[in-house]
Design an enzyme around this catalytic site. Structure first.
Site, PDB file in Angstrom:
ATOM      1  N   ALA A  47       0.838  -1.203   0.000  1.00  0.00           N
ATOM      2  CA  ALA A  47       0.000   0.000   0.000  1.00  0.00           C
ATOM      3  C   ALA A  47       0.871   1.251   0.000  1.00  0.00           C
ATOM      4  O   ALA A  47       0.576   2.234  -0.694  1.00  0.00           O
ATOM      5  CB  ALA A  47      -0.927  -0.001   1.217  1.00  0.00           C
ATOM      6  N   ARG A  48       1.945   1.208   0.752  1.00  0.00           N
ATOM      7  CA  ARG A  48       2.858   2.350   0.815  1.00  0.00           C
ATOM      8  C   ARG A  48       3.530   2.572  -0.539  1.00  0.00           C
ATOM      9  O   ARG A  48       3.715   3.710  -0.977  1.00  0.00           O
ATOM     10  CB  ARG A  48       3.906   2.120   1.898  1.00  0.00           C
ATOM     11  CG  ARG A  48       3.313   1.990   3.290  1.00  0.00           C
ATOM     12  CD  ARG A  48       4.385   1.600   4.317  1.00  0.00           C
ATOM     13  NE  ARG A  48       5.348   2.683   4.476  1.00  0.00           N
ATOM     14  CZ  ARG A  48       5.167   3.720   5.281  1.00  0.00           C
ATOM     15  NH1 ARG A  48       4.052   3.827   5.981  1.00  0.00           N
ATOM     16  NH2 ARG A  48       6.078   4.661   5.381  1.00  0.00           N
ATOM     17  N   ARG A  88      -8.178  -1.469   9.371  1.00  0.00           N
ATOM     18  CA  ARG A  88      -9.051  -1.934  10.457  1.00  0.00           C
ATOM     19  C   ARG A  88      -8.711  -1.223  11.762  1.00  0.00           C
ATOM     20  O   ARG A  88      -9.399  -1.374  12.755  1.00  0.00           O
ATOM     21  CB  ARG A  88      -8.920  -3.451  10.598  1.00  0.00           C
ATOM     22  CG  ARG A  88      -9.575  -4.225   9.455  1.00  0.00           C
ATOM     23  CD  ARG A  88      -9.307  -5.699   9.516  1.00  0.00           C
ATOM     24  NE  ARG A  88      -7.879  -5.997   9.330  1.00  0.00           N
ATOM     25  CZ  ARG A  88      -7.399  -7.224   9.217  1.00  0.00           C
ATOM     26  NH1 ARG A  88      -8.210  -8.260   9.276  1.00  0.00           N
ATOM     27  NH2 ARG A  88      -6.107  -7.423   9.051  1.00  0.00           N
ATOM     28  N   TYR A 148     -12.928  -0.824   6.293  1.00  0.00           N
ATOM     29  CA  TYR A 148     -12.991  -0.890   4.846  1.00  0.00           C
ATOM     30  C   TYR A 148     -14.375  -0.479   4.351  1.00  0.00           C
ATOM     31  O   TYR A 148     -14.515   0.126   3.289  1.00  0.00           O
ATOM     32  CB  TYR A 148     -12.659  -2.301   4.368  1.00  0.00           C
ATOM     33  CG  TYR A 148     -11.284  -2.793   4.797  1.00  0.00           C
ATOM     34  CD1 TYR A 148     -10.226  -1.901   5.010  1.00  0.00           C
ATOM     35  CD2 TYR A 148     -11.035  -4.144   4.986  1.00  0.00           C
ATOM     36  CE1 TYR A 148      -8.974  -2.352   5.398  1.00  0.00           C
ATOM     37  CE2 TYR A 148      -9.787  -4.605   5.374  1.00  0.00           C
ATOM     38  CZ  TYR A 148      -8.753  -3.703   5.581  1.00  0.00           C
ATOM     39  OH  TYR A 148      -7.531  -4.150   5.963  1.00  0.00           O
ATOM     40  N   HIS A 188      -8.719 -10.478  -0.487  1.00  0.00           N
ATOM     41  CA  HIS A 188      -8.924  -9.783  -1.754  1.00  0.00           C
ATOM     42  C   HIS A 188     -10.336  -9.939  -2.292  1.00  0.00           C
ATOM     43  O   HIS A 188     -10.960  -8.959  -2.724  1.00  0.00           O
ATOM     44  CB  HIS A 188      -7.915 -10.272  -2.805  1.00  0.00           C
ATOM     45  CG  HIS A 188      -6.533  -9.787  -2.580  1.00  0.00           C
ATOM     46  ND1 HIS A 188      -5.474 -10.125  -3.403  1.00  0.00           N
ATOM     47  CD2 HIS A 188      -6.004  -8.980  -1.623  1.00  0.00           C
ATOM     48  CE1 HIS A 188      -4.371  -9.556  -2.973  1.00  0.00           C
ATOM     49  NE2 HIS A 188      -4.660  -8.864  -1.885  1.00  0.00           N
ATOM     50  N   LYS A 196      -1.997  -8.425  -6.840  1.00  0.00           N
ATOM     51  CA  LYS A 196      -1.801  -9.857  -7.085  1.00  0.00           C
ATOM     52  C   LYS A 196      -1.324 -10.517  -5.778  1.00  0.00           C
ATOM     53  O   LYS A 196      -0.779  -9.810  -4.895  1.00  0.00           O
ATOM     54  CB  LYS A 196      -0.822 -10.061  -8.244  1.00  0.00           C
ATOM     55  CG  LYS A 196       0.557  -9.398  -8.053  1.00  0.00           C
ATOM     56  CD  LYS A 196       1.455 -10.252  -7.222  1.00  0.00           C
ATOM     57  CE  LYS A 196       2.499  -9.466  -6.483  1.00  0.00           C
ATOM     58  NZ  LYS A 196       3.050 -10.222  -5.326  1.00  0.00           N
TER      59      LYS A 196
END
Length: 330
Positions: A16-17, A37, A58, A79, A97
């Site tokens: 994510a970063r 979360r 989320y 996912h 992925k």
């Protein structure tokens, strides 16, 4: 300037970063929100990367009105549920992925995107690197003759404890889903759909594969030999060979800034190719292009290709004996 695309990111981990960093290099991308979360983690991530909003769930990000596309950067087993959540909220999704844990989950996600006419793409960022585009151009021009073989590997020594995500079967651990998807996907993009696969693996103490090798036969008749490993730092190279020579993505193929052609007459030439930011910029550009054009998939990473590759990985895991909880769901 094109209309800005408002991004949300689900998850605050390493990938994510990396993606948030890539968005920072795009003047027409806005990080509109990040979700974790944990509200504290979301707040810290938002402060670091300049996100307009931070959400402690989320569901809250999915419900937000000012987000166009959501990058899903959670662990593999989450996912499918996360993508379904985002799509049901009317937002497009770029799913890291491995797209899902298995093909059954992937089929559910793709079916929903198609039913709702929403953009959905597997975040296979190496598909959009200029080095791969140049390699395909060289092949199409006939420089290396009739192509029949791809060799690709991806491995590093994962010096983590056994509790780490990459070794945890409950988090979709294993070399295949984390690393093997790279050579598998790029081999299929070069030689076409996979007709059959033969695999071997070394299974670690937690029950997931710590290194896997597989040979693919492609519909066009070519073959590829691929490997992935959490035990060895491999060269990370990708070479395509034909009747007149070969072309190689240099350095590690996912970081390639040049490609080299070597021919049977002994001649070689190296072509420099762009590599924007940390590499993830290229897939973000493609997602934004497709979104603006009203497409629900990218021609560079279609839904059918994602589904086909998930089925290949299911078959590899069947052959080597790696089973996840999601496989036991009726």
């Amino acid at each position: 300037m094109n209309q800005q695309v408002r991004w949300g990111i689900l998850g605050t981990g390493k990938i994510a970063r990396a993606f948030a960093t890539a968005l920072g290099a795009l003047p027409d991308a806005v990080l509109a929100g990040v979700a974790s979360r944990s509200q504290d983690k979301a707040d810290a991530f938002a402060a670091e990367f300049g996100a307009a909003a931070a959400y402690g769930s989320y569901e809250a990000l999915a419900a937000a009105a000012d987000i166009d596309l959501v990058y899903i950067a959670t662990p593999h087993p989450q996912h499918a549920a996360n993508a379904l959540l985002v799509l049901n909220a009317g937002k497009g999704a770029l799913v890291e992925k491995a797209f899902t844990v298995n093909a059954r989950e992937a089929e559910q996600v793709v079916a929903l995107a198609r039913a709702k006419n929403l953009f959905l793409m597997e975040a296979m960022w190496t598909r959009f690197l200029p080095a791969l585009t140049e390699m395909k151009r060289i092949i199409a021009a006939g420089e290396i003759g009739e192509v029949s073989q791809v060799v690709a590997d991806f491995g590093f020594a994962a010096n983590f404890g056994l509790e780490h995500r990459v070794f945890n079967p409950d988090l979709g651990g294993g070399a295949l889903l984390d690393l093997g998807i790279y050579p598998l996907s790029i081999a299929a993009s070069l030689l076409g759909p996979v007709r059959s696969v033969q695999a071997q693996a070394q299974i670690g103490p937690t029950g997931v594969d710590v290194q896997t090798g597989f040979t693919l036969r492609h519909e066009g008749g070519g073959m590829s030999v691929c490997s992935c490993s959490f035990l060895a730092r491999t060269p990370g190279e990708l070479t395509v060979s034909g009747t007149r020579g070969h072309v190689r993505m240099n350095t590690m193929f996912h970081r390639a800034r040049t490609v080299t052609v070597a021919l049977e007459d002994g001649s070689t030439r190296t072509v420099e190719t762009p590599y924007l930011g940390n590499g993830y910029v290229h897939e973000a550009l493609e997602a934004q292009r497709c979104f603006r054009a009203g497409l629900i998939e990218s021609p560079g990473m279609t839904h059918d290709e994602t589904l086909a590759l998930m089925r290949v990985m299911d078959e590899i895991r069947r052959q080597v004996g790696v089973v996840y909880a999601a496989d036991r769901v009726a």
